[in-house]
Design a protein around this motif. Structure first.
Motif, PDB file in Angstrom:
ATOM      1  N   GLY A 415       0.839  -1.349   0.096  1.00 42.57           N
ATOM      2  CA  GLY A 415       0.056   0.113  -0.086  1.00 42.57           C
ATOM      3  C   GLY A 415       0.771   1.196  -0.078  1.00 42.57           C
ATOM      4  N   SER A 416       0.196   2.270   0.648  1.00 44.63           N
ATOM      5  CA  SER A 416       0.784   3.704   0.255  1.00 44.63           C
ATOM      6  C   SER A 416       0.788   4.211   1.648  1.00 44.63           C
ATOM      7  CB  SER A 416       0.105   4.636  -0.904  1.00 44.63           C
ATOM      8  OG  SER A 416       0.387   3.968  -2.070  1.00 44.63           O
ATOM      9  N   THR A 417       1.702   5.147   2.002  1.00 44.17           N
ATOM     10  CA  THR A 417       1.931   5.750   3.173  1.00 44.17           C
ATOM     11  C   THR A 417       0.700   7.042   3.200  1.00 44.17           C
ATOM     12  OG1 THR A 417       3.517   7.148   2.313  1.00 44.17           O
ATOM     13  CG2 THR A 417       4.200   5.365   3.756  1.00 44.17           C
ATOM     14  N   TYR A 418       0.398   7.641   2.189  1.00 46.84           N
ATOM     15  CA  TYR A 418      -0.664   8.409   1.995  1.00 46.84           C
ATOM     16  C   TYR A 418      -2.039   7.586   1.440  1.00 46.84           C
ATOM     17  CZ  TYR A 418       2.192  12.691   2.152  1.00 46.84           C
ATOM     18  OH  TYR A 418       3.144  13.645   2.503  1.00 46.84           O
ATOM     19  N   ASP A 419      -2.941   7.516   2.835  1.00 45.86           N
ATOM     20  CA  ASP A 419      -3.938   6.338   2.124  1.00 45.86           C
ATOM     21  C   ASP A 419      -5.293   7.178   2.948  1.00 45.86           C
ATOM     22  OD1 ASP A 419      -5.729   4.537   1.264  1.00 45.86           O
ATOM     23  OD2 ASP A 419      -4.851   3.030   2.327  1.00 45.86           O
ATOM     24  N   PRO A 420      -5.953   7.760   2.134  1.00 44.56           N
ATOM     25  CA  PRO A 420      -6.212   8.205   0.517  1.00 44.56           C
ATOM     26  C   PRO A 420      -5.037   9.109   0.435  1.00 44.56           C
ATOM     27  CG  PRO A 420      -7.906   9.609   2.016  1.00 44.56           C
ATOM     28  CD  PRO A 420      -7.270   8.670   2.887  1.00 44.56           C
ATOM     29  N   SER A 421      -4.844   8.832  -1.114  1.00 43.40           N
ATOM     30  CA  SER A 421      -3.867   9.946  -1.475  1.00 43.40           C
ATOM     31  C   SER A 421      -4.273  11.574  -1.268  1.00 43.40           C
ATOM     32  CB  SER A 421      -4.126   9.735  -2.980  1.00 43.40           C
ATOM     33  OG  SER A 421      -4.998   9.992  -3.633  1.00 43.40           O
ATOM     34  N   GLN A 422      -3.201  12.180  -1.430  1.00 41.73           N
ATOM     35  CA  GLN A 422      -3.236  13.801  -1.226  1.00 41.73           C
ATOM     36  C   GLN A 422      -3.218  14.407  -2.556  1.00 41.73           C
ATOM     37  OE1 GLN A 422      -0.902  14.863   1.977  1.00 41.73           O
ATOM     38  NE2 GLN A 422      -1.457  13.275   3.476  1.00 41.73           N
ATOM     39  N   LYS A 423      -4.375  15.302  -2.673  1.00 34.82           N
ATOM     40  CA  LYS A 423      -4.204  16.166  -4.021  1.00 34.82           C
ATOM     41  C   LYS A 423      -3.849  17.395  -3.961  1.00 34.82           C
ATOM     42  CE  LYS A 423      -7.810  13.237  -6.045  1.00 34.82           C
ATOM     43  NZ  LYS A 423      -7.989  12.382  -4.891  1.00 34.82           N
ATOM     44  N   GLN A 424      -2.948  17.984  -4.752  1.00 24.28           N
ATOM     45  CA  GLN A 424      -2.754  19.355  -4.754  1.00 24.28           C
ATOM     46  C   GLN A 424      -2.724  20.069  -5.875  1.00 24.28           C
ATOM     47  OE1 GLN A 424      -1.239  20.301  -1.757  1.00 24.28           O
ATOM     48  NE2 GLN A 424      -0.794  22.419  -2.183  1.00 24.28           N
ATOM     49  N   VAL A 425      -3.170  21.553  -6.135  1.00 21.49           N
ATOM     50  CA  VAL A 425      -3.263  22.166  -7.028  1.00 21.49           C
ATOM     51  C   VAL A 425      -2.276  23.509  -6.933  1.00 21.49           C
ATOM     52  CG1 VAL A 425      -4.651  23.377  -8.438  1.00 21.49           C
ATOM     53  CG2 VAL A 425      -5.269  21.414  -8.003  1.00 21.49           C
ATOM     54  N   SER A 426      -1.618  23.972  -7.707  1.00 20.03           N
ATOM     55  CA  SER A 426      -0.893  25.086  -7.454  1.00 20.03           C
ATOM     56  C   SER A 426      -0.969  26.015  -8.809  1.00 20.03           C
ATOM     57  CB  SER A 426       0.805  24.838  -7.408  1.00 20.03           C
ATOM     58  OG  SER A 426       0.935  24.040  -6.109  1.00 20.03           O
ATOM     59  N   ALA A 427      -1.026  27.236  -8.701  1.00 26.80           N
ATOM     60  CA  ALA A 427      -1.141  28.246 -10.176  1.00 26.80           C
ATOM     61  C   ALA A 427      -0.515  29.545  -9.691  1.00 26.80           C
ATOM     62  CB  ALA A 427      -2.744  28.403 -10.343  1.00 26.80           C
ATOM     63  N   LEU A 428      -0.118  30.132 -10.701  1.00 22.76           N
ATOM     64  CA  LEU A 428       0.547  31.540 -10.803  1.00 22.76           C
ATOM     65  C   LEU A 428       0.165  32.198 -11.834  1.00 22.76           C
ATOM     66  CD1 LEU A 428       3.920  32.675  -9.770  1.00 22.76           C
ATOM     67  CD2 LEU A 428       3.529  32.792 -12.031  1.00 22.76           C
ATOM     68  N   ALA A 429      -0.019  33.554 -11.733  1.00 22.35           N
ATOM     69  CA  ALA A 429      -0.346  34.598 -12.963  1.00 22.35           C
ATOM     70  C   ALA A 429       0.528  35.741 -12.680  1.00 22.35           C
ATOM     71  CB  ALA A 429      -1.791  34.941 -13.031  1.00 22.35           C
ATOM     72  N   GLN A 430       1.258  36.211 -13.665  1.00 15.25           N
ATOM     73  CA  GLN A 430       2.251  37.172 -13.572  1.00 15.25           C
ATOM     74  C   GLN A 430       2.215  38.133 -14.849  1.00 15.25           C
ATOM     75  OE1 GLN A 430       6.840  36.913 -14.655  1.00 15.25           O
ATOM     76  NE2 GLN A 430       6.599  36.342 -12.209  1.00 15.25           N
ATOM     77  N   VAL A 431       2.250  39.403 -14.316  1.00 16.12           N
ATOM     78  CA  VAL A 431       2.297  40.441 -15.433  1.00 16.12           C
ATOM     79  C   VAL A 431       3.603  41.120 -15.176  1.00 16.12           C
ATOM     80  CG1 VAL A 431       1.146  42.478 -16.578  1.00 16.12           C
ATOM     81  CG2 VAL A 431      -0.083  40.376 -15.714  1.00 16.12           C
ATOM     82  N   SER A 432       4.383  41.408 -16.415  1.00 12.90           N
ATOM     83  CA  SER A 432       5.605  42.235 -16.201  1.00 12.90           C
ATOM     84  C   SER A 432       5.588  43.406 -17.061  1.00 12.90           C
ATOM     85  CB  SER A 432       6.802  41.453 -15.999  1.00 12.90           C
ATOM     86  OG  SER A 432       6.805  40.762 -17.389  1.00 12.90           O
ATOM     87  N   TRP A 433       6.264  44.377 -16.951  1.00 11.36           N
ATOM     88  CA  TRP A 433       6.413  45.724 -17.564  1.00 11.36           C
ATOM     89  C   TRP A 433       7.865  46.114 -17.818  1.00 11.36           C
ATOM     90  CZ3 TRP A 433       8.019  50.826 -16.108  1.00 11.36           C
ATOM     91  CH2 TRP A 433       7.983  51.772 -17.024  1.00 11.36           C
TER      92      TRP A 433
END
Length: 475
Positions: A415-433
């Motif tokens: 089996g797995s040490t994460y049970d249930p599994s762990q979900k992860q979402v990461s996002a970035l938005a960048q504007v530069s001038w």
């Protein structure tokens, strides 16, 4: 006290600019980065792949950075040199001033020698989760090392076949479980095809942690066992029992494959990075574990979409859930449970200054008494999208989105040490001038995380932002 320190070091940085401008006439800049995150941490894409500059466990960081670089041909000869530095002041929960980069290099024709703390070259417009390589990224601070090898691909006998590679020795001089661990890094790449047609590059990368002082066993074998470390042989009777039963040191690496094709307005690259920890990985018992990616670069001035990258990653198999005699199936191979980038002797694993030297998706790092003890989670699947381009001639945009499903480790029981599994979402938005003068650039980023990997299994939403100012003093 913090305000006084900030003023003093800022003054010192400014005083350095004038003498450095003579030496580093090509490129010298002063940068300011202000970061903030909710719930006592920065979101993933504010700290990942930043050369270890920003600690994710600080909710507010002020960074000042002095960057300088110079490269020059020596007269009409075949010799050239380059030097660079990145001096950083960080004001956070723990203040710090350090050289993130400090290096020099000299080249003669296609040969190059580099000495100092320098990062790997950035590829794929900086959009990859791990710079296209599962084992070596731009996530951690560069460590001191000496590298000798080629500075470009060199044709061999025919113009459609060329080779590239290097041989390197470095020192992991941070606060870690085995102090003063040495790190060997060797690379060999073979390229087939011409730039105007299709190019296929296949390579093998091998890293070994060796020597150092263990807290229980004392000083480990050094140069006298160097060949055994490099060839992943079992240790002699003078070695640790662990090394006698396995390969000497902590060996790991990747197989790398890239396919590149150029058109008039488009450059396309498909790449695969396959990790290995031992012979089972080298023999492709873990064939399903890979980083797959495709990068498209559009050759159109000020295009709204200039670069786009897609990645799929899978590290869940690890040659199966059982290791050696633990497998209940007598007919199945007695190899498995590779436990990527962790190790029983070199327990800090593939980390440096408590950050992953491999893909930053191998996380979180286990910290005890200020020392990293490897990764809590190294089995995951998921995908990543990155893109960037121009809004106008002066305004650019960048976006990153990453999803992962995390399983921890094999638990030795199937089996797995994460049970249930762990979900992860990461996002970035960048504007530069950046105005037409190119002297000043300003960027603003917002980032978010949603998941339980960094919060002990509790699903958490985290927000963050970064504002950056950069001024170029070079002529």
């Amino acid at each position: 006290m913090q305000k006084q320190t900030k003023k003093i070091v800022t003054l010192l940085l400014l005083l350095c600019i004038d003498p450095l401008s003579g030496l580093f006439a090509q490129s010298i800049s002063l940068e300011s980065n202000t970061l903030a995150g909710t719930k006592d941490q920065l979101p993933f894409w504010l700290w990942a792949n930043q050369l270890g500059q920003f600690d994710k466990n600080s909710s507010i960081i002020q960074n000042f950075s002095l960057n300088a670089f110079h490269a020059q041909q020596i007269g009409a000869s075949d010799f050239s040199y380059k030097v660079g530095l990145d001096l950083d002041l960080l004001l956070a929960d723990e203040n710090d001033i350090r050289f993130t980069q400090l290096f020099g290099a000299t080249s003669w024709k296609f040969l190059q020698l580099q000495i100092g703390a320098f990062p790997e070259d950035e590829v794929y417009a900086g959009l990859s989760t791990t710079n296209g390589n599962l084992a070596t990224s731009r996530n951690a601070r560069p460590h001191p090392r000496i590298r000798a090898g080629f500075n470009r691909f060199v044709p061999v006998l025919v113009d459609w076949f060329s080779i590239n590679g290097f041989f390197e020795e470095g020192l992991l001089n941070d606060n870690r479980y085995v102090k003063d661990t040495h790190l060997h890094y060797g690379v060999l790449n073979l390229r087939f095809g011409k730039p105007e047609t299709l190019q296929v590059t296949a390579g093998v990368e091998h890293l070994v942690m060796w020597w150092g002082t263990h807290p229980e066993y004392g000083e480990l074998q050094g140069w006298e066992a160097y060949f055994s470390y490099l060839t992943a042989q079992a240790g002699s009777e003078n070695a640790l029992e662990f090394d006698q039963n396995n390969a000497m040191g902590n060996s790991y690496g990747t197989y790398q494959l890239t396919i590149n094709k150029n058109w008039d307005k488009l450059n396309a690259t498909v790449y695969i990075s396959h990790p290995y920890e031992d012979h089972s990985g080298m023999d492709l018992v873990n064939a399903v574990d890979n980083l797959y990616g495709i990068h498209l670069s559009f050759d159109k001035e000020n295009a709204f979409l200039q670069n786009i990258l897609l990645e799929y990653f899978h590290t869940k198999d690890q040659s199966g859930p059982y290791h050696f005699g633990q497998n209940p199936d007598k007919d199945a191979p007695s190899r498995g449970n590779d436990d990527y980038f962790n190790h029983g002797v070199y327990r800090s694993g593939v980390t440096y200054h408590q950050m992953a030297m491999s893909s930053p998706l191998f996380a979180p790092i286990i910290i005890e008494d200020g020392i990293s003890l490897g990764f809590e989670n190294n089995r995951f699947t998921g995908f990543h999208i990155g893109a960037m381009g121009f809004i106008t001639e002066s305004f650019r945009w960048k976006g990153l989105f990453t999803y992962s499903n995390n399983y921890g480790h094999h638990d030795g029981l199937g089996g797995s040490t994460y049970d249930p599994s762990q979900k992860q979402v990461s996002a970035l938005a960048q504007v530069s001038w950046q105005p037409p003068t190119k002297k000043l650039s300003i960027s603003a980023s917002v980032a978010t995380d949603r998941g339980s990997v960094y919060d002990n299994g509790v699903s958490t939403t985290r927000l963050g932002s970064m504002v950056s100012f950069k001024y170029h003093f070079s002529k």
